[in-house]
Design an enzyme around this catalytic site. Structure first.
Site, short mmCIF file in Angstrom:
data_model
loop_
_atom_site.label_atom_id
_atom_site.label_comp_id
_atom_site.label_asym_id
_atom_site.label_seq_id
_atom_site.Cartn_x
_atom_site.Cartn_y
_atom_site.Cartn_z
N HIS A 1 0.76 -1.18 -0.03
CA HIS A 1 -0.12 0.14 -0.05
C HIS A 1 0.63 1.18 0.03
CE1 HIS A 1 -3.61 -2.41 1.82
NE2 HIS A 1 -3.62 -2.31 0.36
N CYS B 1 3.54 -4.69 -24.74
CA CYS B 1 3.29 -4.10 -23.35
C CYS B 1 4.11 -4.55 -22.35
CB CYS B 1 1.74 -4.57 -23.14
SG CYS B 1 1.26 -6.22 -23.17
#
Lengths: 841, 213
Positions: A461, A775
């Protein structure tokens, strides 16, 4: 508490067993390992001195039980006993139990506070459980080992009864059974258990082996008897545990099989010869300046308290309440610009609302008369430890969250401020053990120009929030890298080359400061031009797209100069949670991403690619020997078309409502038949939307399996677009795991075999006018651009932070030279030769 | 009388032999064990040789204790605690000095071998290192009892060890990993008995070389 020592020839064996055993309990068990010898070339063996040290490490007068594998392990342990102090020796017992079963039983028994004799006994019984479970296969060998099963236990007459039906999906397997046994051991009463469905005899519920021998499976009915002075409390305690599904309700994810991640901080032991340390770059850039360390004073906690248990308990509740309201405030603040990041604080709120934890703390305060701070810290540390021991990094990261949120509570109880990053006057670099989500808010408001952290991972986080700030930062540097850094002393973060200099020489500091100035200037220049197209000197136009993981990042990517999104990895939405997101939630996220696009831009959305290195508990995945070659991506979805259907519905509805052009990309396609199956799921989903605008949606695949690349000409007629996933295509083509340090170098995208494959795909796609993008990592690396452009690639998708620099470099490209280079590279014999072509020096 | 230099020469000679015979020992071990004995012994004695450099000022008791500790920590397999015990118990039975008498040397072997037997719970005929050590000890005891020259005594002891080693060939292993093989351990020479023979013969060589110089 009884100490446990594991002696083995092989450190992996012993440490693996330790990890397995510690999952059985959240209690801090004195457990030490003595395995292998100090010979890096051939570490297999045992060393009596090591064994002696391990015993001494866990020794207490409660006793120690030693488990050994075989042969010299026994001899060496025997010898180690001789080295011990005579008074200690009599408290050390060698167990003849099979090592794995024995250690697991012993750990559970020790955690329950059992005596050394009963730990020994329980370990010795461990074999009988396995024998009993195999008995059916060896009917002639009846009665062997199942002695404990046949021994009749008589239930006292005054016992009270409890009947339960088990709902746990795997029944009372090892971990929930361990929870039951630990709970039972907290009471003085005798507690018995009987599986009514298996016609077993009642046995003691205080013994793990006895409980496991009952073979309690889902839907089985069990009877428990309680006899003794605290029988009512005991019954109540077990009812609560059963209500909580024996600890599995809130932690079902934890019990799923996990993948071992091979790249973690333990693989970065030392600095290079320049004194620079490597970590994980979160946000690129350069920063030089004085270090600041966040003031994390470890608070002094005294066990004793003069106030009553009641006062201590209410002190804790006040503290939790205060922290909750702080968290809610922070969440609200963040919600305005990043709702997904704000959800992080929901996780925190959830963590301190853990009723089990609170119950344990309450018990500690009331029963032991200790201070609230002490009880809180003690219980929380046990939980943190068990999280931290988990193999899956995403779960380990919960330990960081828990450490932060419980630390805040602790500081509140003690009434000292939670750590502050003291406002520096000069631009400074934050050097910290670990970065906490709450630190990021503080960073933004201060002149912090760089961050170096010992711990952390790219998906934590704190890292997600940090990436959003754009501050040059490296995490996971290891404790050693930061331990000697002093506040105020100059340090250097080179997050362009992934290097952190904790003690730069004057010379280094000078050179890097100059580079910093150049980097700043350059990044300013590239930033200014970031929205201009990437057009080469001869007018060839590249399309530059962004790779994103969360819907909010789409906006950032466009802001950074992306001309669309080339890869939206939706799996993040499915990770790290108890149950899968429903269609509405998916719809919301996809809509946010789509709305960030201009109407002439395209968003390429990849259907959930779970499996491989990402594993999600609630999806009932199986444990795989080799997950990268396993049940992942579209393979999983085709076996669960209902899940694919939901995701496609959500995407279609979002595209329909936002009126954006969307490319749906299926990952891990091996054969065109798989694509066709996926397309039929898509068609069903389409038929459910009225007035559907066909123009909005294209269907394509990610080319990442060599089979798909080799037969690309058979695939192209059926798809609207393709995108090359180089990370997997490289490792599958070259049969080298990119996360395995030993073979990482082999997984080199410059290998001519890979380039040949790439060339075939790009060329064949161009011939059939099918759009082809790249990608993977390779696509975003500016040093590769000449080669890729030369091979014919025009669409590049990369992480948004790279776009300004990438475009800037692309504008200087000479296509004629690039094509020459590509031709020469295809003709090379090995990757080294290609590398020399790329940077002739 | 055995001098400190002779003890050092013994250990260095043993190191040379184990290095040279590493492959052979491993070959023997491969047949009836886990194919690590050669490497293990060589590793242990190379460490011993390295450590000898730091022990130029130590007495014999100290040196032999160092050997014990080094073998315990670096051999790895069962040979570690077993040879470690041999040297540990042996060293414990002699005085700290730069010279030891012939009877001290005998004590060293007597106590050491007793320790090995206690540790490994092995008897003569179990197809272990004991099968070459015990005959060597017996011969040494007799020779010293007859007041024979120590060089001669050790030479004879080495011959007895060799004979004991060869006689392990038809035996069925009773201890260690080889015992899992039962009957199939027959017709193979025991690697432990072989490495023990080397240890005794290295001592014989070291002492005789020194006195002839």
């Amino acid at each position: 508490m009884t100490g446990i020592v594991i002696v083995s020839h092989h450190p992996d064996l012993a440490n693996g067993l330790k990890e397995l055993a510690l999952q059985m309990t959240s209690v801090d068990i004195p457990l030490a390992v003595a395995a292998g010898i100090d010979d890096p070339d051939d570490p297999i063996g045992t060393d009596a001195v090591k064994i002696q040290q391990a015993i001494e490490k866990v020794y207490s007068d409660d006793g120690v039980v030693v488990f050994m594998d075989l042969g010299s392990a026994i001899l060496s342990t025997d010898m180690a006993l001789e080295f011990l102090d005579e008074n200690q020796r009599k408290n050390v017992h060698l167990s003849a139990a099979p090592i794995v079963e024995g250690v697991l039983s012993a750990v559970t028994q020790a955690a329950a506070g059992a005596s050394v004799q009963s730990v020994m006994e329980e370990a010795n019984n461990a074999l009988s459980q396995k024998q009993a479970s195999l008995e059916e296969e060896y009917p002639s060998d009846s009665n062997s080992g199942s002695e404990t099963d046949t021994k009749k236990t008589s239930i006292p007459e005054n016992a009270i009864k409890l009947e339960l039906t088990i709902a746990n999906s795997l029944g009372l397997h090892a971990r929930p059974a361990a929870q039951l046994v630990q709970a039972a051991n907290r009471f003085k009463s005798d507690i018995y258990i009987k599986n009514e469905d298996k016609e077993k005899n009642p046995v003691s519920a205080k013994s793990l082996n006895q409980v496991l021998l009952q073979e309690i499976r889902k839907h089985d009915t069990i009877t428990l008897w309680f006899a003794g002075e605290d029988k009512e409390e005991a019954k109540e305690g077990i009812i609560q545990l059963a209500d909580d599904h024996f600890g599995e309700k809130t932690s079902s994810r934890l019990s799923e099989p996990k993948n071992v991640e091979t790249t973690e901080s333990d693989s970065i032991p030392d600095p290079d010869e320049e004194g620079a340390w490597k970590g994980t770059v979160i946000s690129p850039g350069l920063a030089t300046g004085p270090a600041i360390r966040p003031s994390t004073v470890t608070p002094k906690i005294s066990k004793e308290t003069s106030s009553s248990s009641k006062e201590e308990w209410s002190k804790l509740q006040e503290a939790i309440k205060a922290v909750k309201s702080e968290l809610s405030d922070q969440k609200k603040k963040l919600e305005q610009h990043d709702s997904e990041a704000a959800e992080i604080f929901d996780v925190h709120l959830l963590l301190i609302n853990d009723s089990q934890l609170l119950e344990r703390v309450h018990k500690k305060i009331t029963e032991n008369g200790v201070s609230a701070a002490y009880a809180w810290k003690h219980e929380v540390d046990a939980v943190i430890e068990s999280y931290a021991g988990m193999q899956e990094s995403l779960i380990r990261e919960r330990a960081d969250d828990l450490r932060e949120v419980t630390g805040r509570v602790l500081h509140k109880i003690l009434d000292i401020p939670w750590r502050k990053i003291s406002a520096p006057k000069t631009p400074s670099i934050l050097v910290t053990d670990e970065l906490l989500p709450s630190d990021i808010e503080q960073l933004k408001s201060q002149s912090i120009i760089g961050v170096a952290a010992a711990k952390g991972s790219p998906t934590s986080h704190a890292s997600i929030l940090l990436r959003g700030t754009g501050i040059p930062s490296i995490v996971a540097l290891g404790d050693k890298a930061i331990e000697k850094v002093q506040e105020g002393k100059d340090v250097v973060i080179d997050a362009v080359n992934n290097q952190f200099y904790p003690h730069p020489t004057n010379q280094q500091f000078k050179i890097l400061s100059e580079q910093e100035a150049t980097w700043k200037e350059r990044s300013q220049a590239t930033e200014e031009d970031r929205k201009k197209p990437a057009e080469t000197t001869d007018g060839t136009r590249f399309r530059i797209l962004g790779n994103i993981t969360r819907s909010e990042e789409a906006k950032t990517a466009i802001e950074k100069g992306a001309e669309g999104i080339g890869l939206y990895r939706t799996e993040y939405l499915f990770l790290n949670r108890e149950e899968q997101p429903d269609i509405d939630e998916q719809y919301r996220h996809y809509s946010v991403a789509m709305e960030s696009m201009e109407h002439d831009q395209t968003l390429t959305i990849r259907t959930m690619d779970i499996g491989g290195d990402k594993n999600v508990g609630y999806l009932n995945q199986i444990h795989e020997q080799n997950p990268n070659l396993g049940w992942r991506g579209l393979r999983y979805h085709l076996d669960h078309p209902e899940l694919l259907h939901i995701q496609l519905q959500a995407i279609l509805q979002a595209a329909h409502d936002t009126e954006r052009h969307v490319e749906i990309m299926f990952p891990m396609v091996t054969s065109i038949s798989e694509f066709k199956k996926a397309r039929s799921v898509f068609k069903t989903a389409v038929s459910e939307i009225s007035n559907y605008n066909k123009e909005l949606i294209s269907l394509g695949i990610m080319v990442e399996i060599p089979a798909a690349a080799i037969l690309i000409d058979k695939i192209l007629p059926h798809v609207d677009f393709i995108s090359i996933g180089t990370n997997d295509l490289v490792q599958y083509t070259l049969a080298a795991d990119r996360n395995n340090e030993k073979v990482q170098a082999i997984a080199n995208p410059l290998h001519p075999a890979f380039l040949t494959l790439l060339h075939k795909v790009i060329k064949t796609a161009a011939e059939s006018d099918t759009p082809v993008a790249m990608c993977g990592e390779m696509g975003g690396d500016p040093t590769m651009t000449p080669l890729l452009a030369g091979l014919g690639l025009r669409d590049f998708s990369m992480s948004p932070g790279r776009i300004p620099e990438f475009k800037w470099q692309a504008r200087k490209l000479d296509m004629a030279k690039a094509e020459e280079l590509a031709l020469a590279a295809l003709d090379c014999d090995d990757p080294e030769e290609v590398a020399r072509l790329l940077s002739p020096e | 009388m055995i001098t400190k230099q002779e003890i050092i020469n013994w250990l260095e000679r043993a190191g040379e032999i184990y290095e040279k015979q590493r492959g052979y020992l491993t070959e023997l071990d491969k047949a009836i064990g886990d194919a690590d004995h050669g490497n293990n012994m060589n590793r242990g004695f190379q460490k011993v040789t390295e450590n000898l450099a730091d022990h130029s000022d130590s007495d014999i008791k100290n040196i032999l204790s160092m050997v014990a500790k080094t073998l315990i920590s670096s051999v790895g397999g069962a040979a570690g605690p077993l040879y470690g015990t041999l040297f540990l118990k042996g060293a414990g039975s002699i005085d700290a000095s730069d010279e030891i008498s012939d009877s001290d040397l005998l004590h060293f072997w007597e106590e050491g071998i007793k320790g090995v037997q206690a540790r490994g719970r092995a008897e003569a005929g179990d197809k272990t290192m004991i099968d070459s050590l015990l005959p060597a000890l017996e011969t040494l005891k007799q020779s010293i009892g007859n007041n024979e020259e120590i060089t001669k005594a050790l030479e004879k002891a080495a011959q007895s060890a060799k004979k004991g080693m060869e006689e392990t060939i038809p035996l069925i292993a009773k201890k260690g990993r080889a015992s899992y093989l039962g009957e199939r351990s027959k017709e193979h020479q025991d690697p432990g008995a072989t490495s023990s023979y080397y240890l005794v013969s290295a001592l014989a060589e070291a002492v005789s070389n020194n006195s002839s110089e």
